[in-house]
Design an enzyme around this catalytic site. Structure first.
Site, PDB file in Angstrom:
ATOM      1  N   VAL A 127     -42.775  51.426 -13.868  1.00 55.42           N
ATOM      2  CA  VAL A 127     -42.000  51.922 -12.728  1.00 55.42           C
ATOM      3  C   VAL A 127     -40.707  51.152 -12.511  1.00 55.42           C
ATOM      4  CG1 VAL A 127     -44.012  52.834 -11.509  1.00 55.42           C
ATOM      5  CG2 VAL A 127     -43.237  50.498 -11.031  1.00 55.42           C
ATOM      6  N   LYS A 128     -40.423  50.160 -13.352  1.00 57.15           N
ATOM      7  CA  LYS A 128     -39.199  49.385 -13.189  1.00 57.15           C
ATOM      8  C   LYS A 128     -38.010  50.135 -13.800  1.00 57.15           C
ATOM      9  CE  LYS A 128     -41.013  45.741 -11.135  1.00 57.15           C
ATOM     10  NZ  LYS A 128     -42.459  45.916 -11.226  1.00 57.15           N
ATOM     11  N   ILE A 129     -36.858  49.487 -13.853  1.00 53.26           N
ATOM     12  CA  ILE A 129     -35.617  50.152 -14.239  1.00 53.26           C
ATOM     13  C   ILE A 129     -35.669  50.647 -15.683  1.00 53.26           C
ATOM     14  CG2 ILE A 129     -33.102  49.964 -14.310  1.00 53.26           C
ATOM     15  CD1 ILE A 129     -34.293  49.599 -11.509  1.00 53.26           C
TER      16      ILE A 129
ATOM     17  N   HIS B 225     -42.272  46.786 -16.507  1.00 54.21           N
ATOM     18  CA  HIS B 225     -43.399  47.639 -16.114  1.00 54.21           C
ATOM     19  C   HIS B 225     -42.917  49.094 -16.039  1.00 54.21           C
ATOM     20  CE1 HIS B 225     -46.245  49.498 -13.259  1.00 54.21           C
ATOM     21  NE2 HIS B 225     -47.118  48.630 -13.725  1.00 54.21           N
TER      22      HIS B 225
END
Length: 392
Positions: A187-189, A185
């Site tokens: 906003v993930k790493i 997603h």
């Protein structure tokens, strides 16, 4: 507004996607396979199966584990809804294990007690979804020992933990879980826009996962119930889904993976700065368990509300009003209306509920500057300083 998280996309990422747009493959092609192999190699795992999002990854991981009606899935109440919903998609019953008051991950001591009682009652789980909250693994050694004793499948929901390490190994290596799920997603790493992936070391699971993500179809004659009609022939041998990830998304993921080490280094630098800058405030700061190296998807603090005059909500809204895009991760899943209708109620998992009453996720993302972080800290210090004085 300084957001709590955001993607970092550069020209190399854009060029990678454009290259696929100019190629012969837009959906599932060679770039997808390269992305799966790159993730597996990075995590020292045998096989990677990429899908359209991490919820889909959890769903097919549960199905590949044989979860179905009459079975139980256990997970943490301090997680996103998907960690529990994946069990319900399979027709299974869901239960929760309370969290550790220090790490905010699933409490392995509570898990051991619950398993002992469940064995006596004949209601042991078939699957445990162990959530690597904020980027830090649970005590996977202890969970693995319990899995061997009680015979359940371990799926590590490492949606927050791409690039994290545990016991000297990459999260996803397969030493501590049967399957590991990642999220991509924004906003993930690292991001593929939307996307997820399952890692496993078991070839039969990988084959099953690939079939489930694409309608339950096979072109393998050995799996068919009659002779092939010709080179075009396929059979649907089970009920599957259209959970495929595209080459466009895989190209973005591959490009992002090249920057993973830089992303992790900056997240860890910012987390370390927070630990120093916030040390004197009425907050409980995140802690690390021995052997775990977090990917720092989230930086969560807990308000020491007994020392403050303002409520949790007032602090949250005060920060938002000051342009600090804080968030809360998570509302305990068992308190959602759907799960309350299944019989859960307030008080069932007191540690998770106490955590929720105090938790605030502060901004943390690779492109965040020191000046932006200082602004977050200044605004938090202003609010908490005022409330602490008022409380005295």
């Amino acid at each position: 507004m300084i957001p709590y998280g955001r993607q970092s996309v550069d020209q190399a990422d854009i060029d990678a996607v454009v290259d696929v747009l100019k190629s012969d493959w837009l959906t599932q092609g060679p770039t997808l396979e390269r992305f799966e192999n790159a993730m597996a190699e990075r995590c020292e795992a045998g096989f990677g199966v990429a899908v359209c999002n991490a919820t889909a990854a959890l769903h097919i991981a549960c199905l590949a584990a044989g979860l179905g009606p009459g079975d139980w899935l256990w997970t943490s109440p301090n997680t996103f809804l998907a960690s529990a919903n994946c069990g319900r998609y399979c027709g299974a019953d869901v239960d929760f294990v309370d969290i550790d008051p220090l790490t905010w991950n699933l409490d392995t001591a509570a898990l051991a007690r619950k398993l002992d009682a469940a064995e006596f009652a004949g209601r042991l789980p078939k699957v445990l979804v162990a959530v690597a909250f904020s980027g830090q693994s649970c005590d996977m050694h202890a969970i693995g020992e319990l899995a061997r004793r009680y015979g359940f499948v371990v799926i590590e929901d490492a949606s927050h933990a791409v690039g994290a390490r545990y016991a000297g190994r990459p999260v996803g290596c397969g030493e501590f879980a049967d399957m590991t799920v990642f999220s991509f997603h924004p906003v993930k790493i690292v991001t593929t826009g939307e996307g997820g992936l399952v890692l496993t070391n078991r070839p039969e699971l990988a084959e099953h996962l690939r079939r489930l993500r694409s309608h339950g179809m096979t072109r393998d004659a050995a799996q068919m119930d009659e002779a092939s009609h010709g080179p075009w022939y396929y059979q649907q041998i089970e009920l599957g889904f259209n959970y495929r990830l595209t080459d466009l998304q895989a190209a973005l993921g591959l490009s992002q993976l090249n920057k993973l080490d830089a992303f992790l280094a900056r997240r860890r630098e910012l987390a370390a700065r927070y630990q120093t800058l916030l040390a004197d405030l009425p907050l409980s700061l995140p802690t690390s368990q021995p052997g775990a190296e977090s990917a720092w998807h989230l930086y969560v603090v807990r308000l020491q509300t007994e020392r403050l005059a303002l409520s949790h909500r007032q602090v949250f809204e005060g920060l938002r009003a000051a342009g600090i895009g804080v968030n809360v991760h998570y509302i305990p899943v068992h308190l959602q209306p759907y799960y309350r209708e299944l019989g859960f109620k307030a008080g069932d998992f007191p540690e998770a509920e106490a955590y929720y009453a105090q938790a605030i996720s502060l901004p943390l993302y690779p492109a965040m500057t020191d000046a932006q972080q200082d602004e977050v800290v200044d605004q938090l210090r202003r609010l908490l300083g005022e409330t602490a004085r008022a409380a005295n």
